[in-house]
Each structure stands twice: as C-alpha cells, then as structure tokens.
Design an enzyme around this catalytic site. Structure first.
Site, mmCIF file in Angstrom:
data_model
loop_
_atom_site.group_PDB
_atom_site.id
_atom_site.type_symbol
_atom_site.label_atom_id
_atom_site.label_comp_id
_atom_site.label_asym_id
_atom_site.label_seq_id
_atom_site.Cartn_x
_atom_site.Cartn_y
_atom_site.Cartn_z
ATOM 1 C CG HIS A 113 -1.697 1.246 1.404
ATOM 2 N ND1 HIS A 113 -2.934 1.436 0.846
ATOM 3 C CD2 HIS A 113 -1.401 2.394 2.089
ATOM 4 C CE1 HIS A 113 -3.378 2.644 1.155
ATOM 5 N NE2 HIS A 113 -2.467 3.235 1.920
ATOM 6 C CD GLU A 114 1.780 3.533 3.792
ATOM 7 O OE1 GLU A 114 1.992 4.612 3.201
ATOM 8 O OE2 GLU A 114 0.803 3.363 4.544
ATOM 9 C CG HIS A 146 0.171 6.171 -0.949
ATOM 10 N ND1 HIS A 146 -1.004 6.674 -1.466
ATOM 11 C CD2 HIS A 146 -0.151 5.627 0.257
ATOM 12 C CE1 HIS A 146 -1.990 6.447 -0.628
ATOM 13 N NE2 HIS A 146 -1.511 5.803 0.427
#
Length: 272
Positions: free
Chosen positions: A136-137, A140
C-alpha cells in the site's frame, strides 16, 4: 475578464501543465512539481528524519521489513516492465527502515524512502501483513500520489487567489472565502485523498500477490486495524481515508483479481 472565465482559464493552464501519467491507471495526473525536484527534497527530509529518530537495525523485525520491501520493489519492477514502463524506477532509491515508535503507522516518501514504526508490527501480525502495508505505502510513491497532492494543494490555493482578486466586494469576498475553504476540502481535497487511498489499496494487492503473498491477508489486516481503532473514526466523507468497512469490502472483492494478475508472472502459491 469575468470571474467564471478566470476560473476556466486558470483550470486550462493547470490541465496544460498536468503531463504526468499514472502507469497503473493510464490516467493523466497533475504534476505541477516534477519528480526531478520532488525526489531530492524527499530524500533530504527522509535523511533528516532518520537522524532525529531511533532507527532499529539488525533485529529480526528490521530484517523482515527490509526483506518484504525488497520483494515488493522487485514485484513493482516486474509489473512495470511487463506493461511498457521500463526504466520507470530509475530515479527511485529504495530504502527501508524500522523506527522505534509506538505510533501505528508506516509511510513511503516520493522516490521510495520507507519507514515502518514498531507500533504497527503487532497489527501486521507477520510477514504477509507487513507485505500488505508495504504494498500500500509503496503504491502511493509509484502512483505519484505525493506529487498529485502537492499539485492539488497548489491548485486549491491558486483558485482561492483568483477568487479573491476577481471579487471586488469585501462582503462577497469574505463569503467566498468562508464557503470555498470548506467546500474545496469536503468536495475536493478529501475525496481526492480517499481516491488515492483506494487506488493504493488496489495497486498494493497486485504488488503483494506478485511478490508471493496472499492478497486476502490485506483484508485481515484491516479487520485488525478496525478492531484496534475501537470504531473511533470520523464519518467517511470528512476523512482523508475510506472507512475500514469500505476498505475491507473493496479488498475482498479485488483480491481474486490480484491473484489472477500474479499468475501471469508465474506466481501460483501465496504466503499467508
């Protein structure tokens, strides 16, 4: 020039300058601050953060964060190369650090600089959970969400300036500022941020699956996140993030697609 025409003209300039492409969606995105400027600034801020915080080295947890991060980075490069984005990661400088902090958080700066706080490890509950967070990170950063948020903030501020210049009556100008501040956040910036979170959830599922982790573990992670929060969260429309319930539902629906995508890369078994 009338106020409406000034707004349209300003928007046209922004669209003209918005020349970046999200490799995962194919959509054009605002890029008022190029990565050639953004990455060096992010790297400097990251190094400064490391000097001001306790970085944990050599432990099993620190090694696991690095191991998972490297696998996610390899998965990202495999996907990008296979989809016509060779060299996309050339300017990324991957780095993974575990920081001694009880905060339940992790983040990835533009250009691939990653921090996990020790406080999130119990909720990760193992390697697959770390992969869900890491995917997820990292997503980004890969989708240039930081660049887009900076550009959107600049656009928000620019439109406010245009409005204040165009509206001559002080009372009308004060009314504009009052409603513009709230409206541009609730109707613009907050939905924009939530869309980034949902996009990072989806991309992260693909990356963790290609890296060999079961994407359904991301739903289990968010169930633990929800339990940890005790249901204390603002209404979704007033939040920068989707609700835990929305995320769990979306991730559960998207996980089979991530598994199918991983199989294109020869990944058929997944670690829970």
């Amino acid at each position: 020039m009338k106020f409406k025409n000034k707004i349209v003209a300003f928007g046209a300039v922004l669209l003209f300058l918005s020349c970046a492409t999200n490799p995962f969606t194919g959509k054009k995105t605002m890029a008022l601050v190029p990565n050639s400027q953004l990455f060096p600034t992010a790297f400097q801020q990251y190094n400064q953060f490391l000097t001001e915080n306790k970085v944990i080295k050599g432990t099993a947890d620190a090694q696991m964060v690095t191991k998972v991060g490297q696998k996610i980075a390899v998965a990202a490069e495999r996907w990008l190369n296979a989809n016509g984005y060779q060299g996309y990661l050339n300017d990324y400088k991957w780095e993974y650090n575990l920081v001694d902090d009880k905060t339940v958080n992790a983040w990835c700066m533009p250009g691939g600089k990653i921090v996990f706080y020790t406080g999130i490890l119990p909720i990760a509950n193992g390697e697959a959970g770390i992969a869900a967070i890491m995917g997820h990170e990292v997503s980004h950063a890969l989708a240039n969400h930081g660049q887009q948020r900076m550009s959107a903030a600049m656009a928000q501020q620019g439109l406010a300036i245009v409005g204040n210049v165009a509206i001559k009556d002080e009372k009308d100008r004060n009314t504009f500022n009052q409603y513009y501040g709230v409206g541009s956040n609730v109707l613009g910036m907050l939905p924009f941020s939530r869309s980034h979170e949902s996009e990072a959830d989806e991309i992260g599922l693909y990356l963790m699956a290609i890296a060999g982790y079961n994407p359904m573990e991301a739903a289990e992670l968010w169930k633990r996140m929800s339990a940890q929060s005790g249901g204390q969260a603002p209404p979704e429309f007033l939040s920068t993030h989707p609700s835990n319930e929305s995320r769990i539902k979306n991730i559960t629906e998207l996980a089979p697609k991530a598994i199918a995508e991983a199989k294109k890369f020869g990944v058929t078994t997944f670690k829970d």
